[in-house]
Enzyme design. Structure first.
Site, PDB file in Angstrom:
ATOM      1  N   ASP A  22      -4.121 -44.174-109.538  1.00 18.77           N
ATOM      2  CA  ASP A  22      -3.388 -43.511-110.537  1.00 18.77           C
ATOM      3  C   ASP A  22      -2.676 -42.437-109.748  1.00 18.77           C
ATOM      4  O   ASP A  22      -3.347 -41.845-108.755  1.00 18.77           O
ATOM      5  CB  ASP A  22      -4.249 -42.855-111.597  1.00 18.77           C
ATOM      6  CG  ASP A  22      -4.381 -43.987-112.630  1.00 18.77           C
ATOM      7  OD1 ASP A  22      -4.090 -45.074-112.432  1.00 18.77           O
ATOM      8  OD2 ASP A  22      -5.002 -43.660-113.412  1.00 18.77           O
ATOM      9  N   CYS A  59      -8.559 -45.624-108.585  1.00 23.14           N
ATOM     10  CA  CYS A  59      -7.936 -46.534-109.416  1.00 23.14           C
ATOM     11  C   CYS A  59      -6.517 -46.802-109.030  1.00 23.14           C
ATOM     12  O   CYS A  59      -5.798 -47.488-109.689  1.00 23.14           O
ATOM     13  CB  CYS A  59      -8.242 -46.200-110.911  1.00 23.14           C
ATOM     14  SG  CYS A  59      -7.428 -44.300-111.199  1.00 23.14           S
ATOM     15  N   CYS A 105     -10.046 -39.508-114.521  1.00 24.86           N
ATOM     16  CA  CYS A 105      -8.734 -39.105-114.984  1.00 24.86           C
ATOM     17  C   CYS A 105      -8.643 -37.759-115.419  1.00 24.86           C
ATOM     18  O   CYS A 105      -7.417 -37.056-115.196  1.00 24.86           O
ATOM     19  CB  CYS A 105      -8.343 -40.169-116.495  1.00 24.86           C
ATOM     20  SG  CYS A 105      -8.420 -41.851-115.863  1.00 24.86           S
ATOM     21  N   CYS A 109      -3.272 -45.256-116.163  1.00 25.09           N
ATOM     22  CA  CYS A 109      -3.799 -45.814-117.395  1.00 25.09           C
ATOM     23  C   CYS A 109      -3.698 -45.104-118.446  1.00 25.09           C
ATOM     24  O   CYS A 109      -3.169 -43.681-118.627  1.00 25.09           O
ATOM     25  CB  CYS A 109      -5.392 -46.111-117.146  1.00 25.09           C
ATOM     26  SG  CYS A 109      -6.223 -44.647-116.961  1.00 25.09           S
TER      27      CYS A 109
END
Lengths: 179, 127
Positions: B39, B37, B106, B63
């Site tokens: 991140d 993603c 995450c 996010c």
């Protein structure tokens, strides 16, 4: 005959298996195949043929949208070469690269606060696109020489630059809305 | 996608955002990125002479779930020994924050970040 179609995405569109792609030829071929296998044309066909036409349509859509996008095209090439991905577990700990990413993020925040934020953000967009293009070139040469580990490392970096570009883009849109 | 209330709480009021001086011998820094993603997470711990994590800070570009995972983790590690902090699993974070399956990565990022920070601190003590 529906079942005789190649399952390899490049072969499907009659394109050479390589990273560089002729976007116009891809789109042209996609439209032709889409028309040829449109489920409406199989309305009177056997149930099996109707099902195959539907499968074909979804294969065409997936293959087309993936091959059009450089990172997904690169990923398909690597997967075809036997390289595996674990989206949940793969993480990057290349400190120099991550530091650079944080600097880009800070540069985006600073650009938004600059006197001429639109110009500053547009300059960043240009720089980010240059970075992304150089990653794409590095990927193409690594893949060409079958240096798949290096190719995967390069590919994994692309998503970070896409995110930076998405972030810059949404900030630009916000600013333009305010005008 | 609907975020859990805990994610929203950490996202809106992140705990321990900031940085320590990377060069300080008491500080361990861990940086990780999620290629799925894009991140990026930076997590730092401040370790005292008894080997206890007395403070922690983070900076996460990502996010809501990534921010919440790192915010929660900095709260959890405070007061723990390095060994105890190493025992924290991404599944603990995901369960506490009620992360949906697509956001589990995450919490993986947060687990990798604390391990990297501990490894950085330990390598500094040997140097």
């Amino acid at each position: 005959m529906l079942q005789d179609l190649p399952r390899d995405w490049f072969a499907l569109f009659g394109l050479p298996v390589q990273f560089e792609i002729d976007q116009a030829a891809l789109t042209k071929s996609f439209r032709e195949l889409q028309t040829r296998y449109h489920p409406d044309r199989y309305a009177q066909a056997s149930e099996q043929e109707r099902r195959l036409a539907l499968q074909m349509t979804s294969l065409l859509n997936e293959a087309y949208s993936s091959l059009r996008q450089p990172r997904l095209r690169a990923r398909y090439l690597l997967e075809q070469a036997g390289v595996s991905f674990n989206d949940e577990r793969d993480t990057t700990n290349d400190a120099a690269f991550l530091m650079q990413q944080i600097e880009w993020r800070e540069a985006i925040e600073e650009a938004e606060e600059a006197n001429e934020p639109l110009e500053a953000l547009e300059r960043l967009t240009k720089d980010l696109n240059t970075e992304l293009q150089s990653l794409e070139q590095n990927f193409a040469s690594a893949w060409q020489t079958q240096a798949y580990t290096a190719a995967k490392t390069t590919l994994l970096k692309m998503r970070f630059y896409e995110r930076l570009l998405e972030d810059t883009q949404s900030r630009l849109e916000c600013l333009e809305d305010e005008l | 996608m609907a975020y859990s209330e805990k994610v929203i709480d950490h996202y809106e009021n992140p705990r321990n955002v900031g940085s320590f001086n990377k060069a300080d011998l008491q500080i361990g820094t861990g940086m990780v990125g999620a290629p799925a993603c894009g991140d990026v997470m930076k997590l730092q711990i401040k370790v005292n002479a008894e080997g206890i994590i007395e403070d922690a800070k983070f900076k996460t570009y990502g996010c809501g779930s990534a921010i919440a995972s790192s915010s929660l983790l900095t709260e959890w590690v405070k007061g723990k020994t390095l060994e105890q902090a190493k025992q924290i699993k991404n599944t603990d974070i995901a369960a506490e924050l009620e992360l949906p399956p697509v956001k589990v990565h995450c919490s993986v990022l947060a687990e990798d970040a604390i391990r990297a920070a501990i490894a950085d601190y330990q390598s500094k003590q040997q140097g």
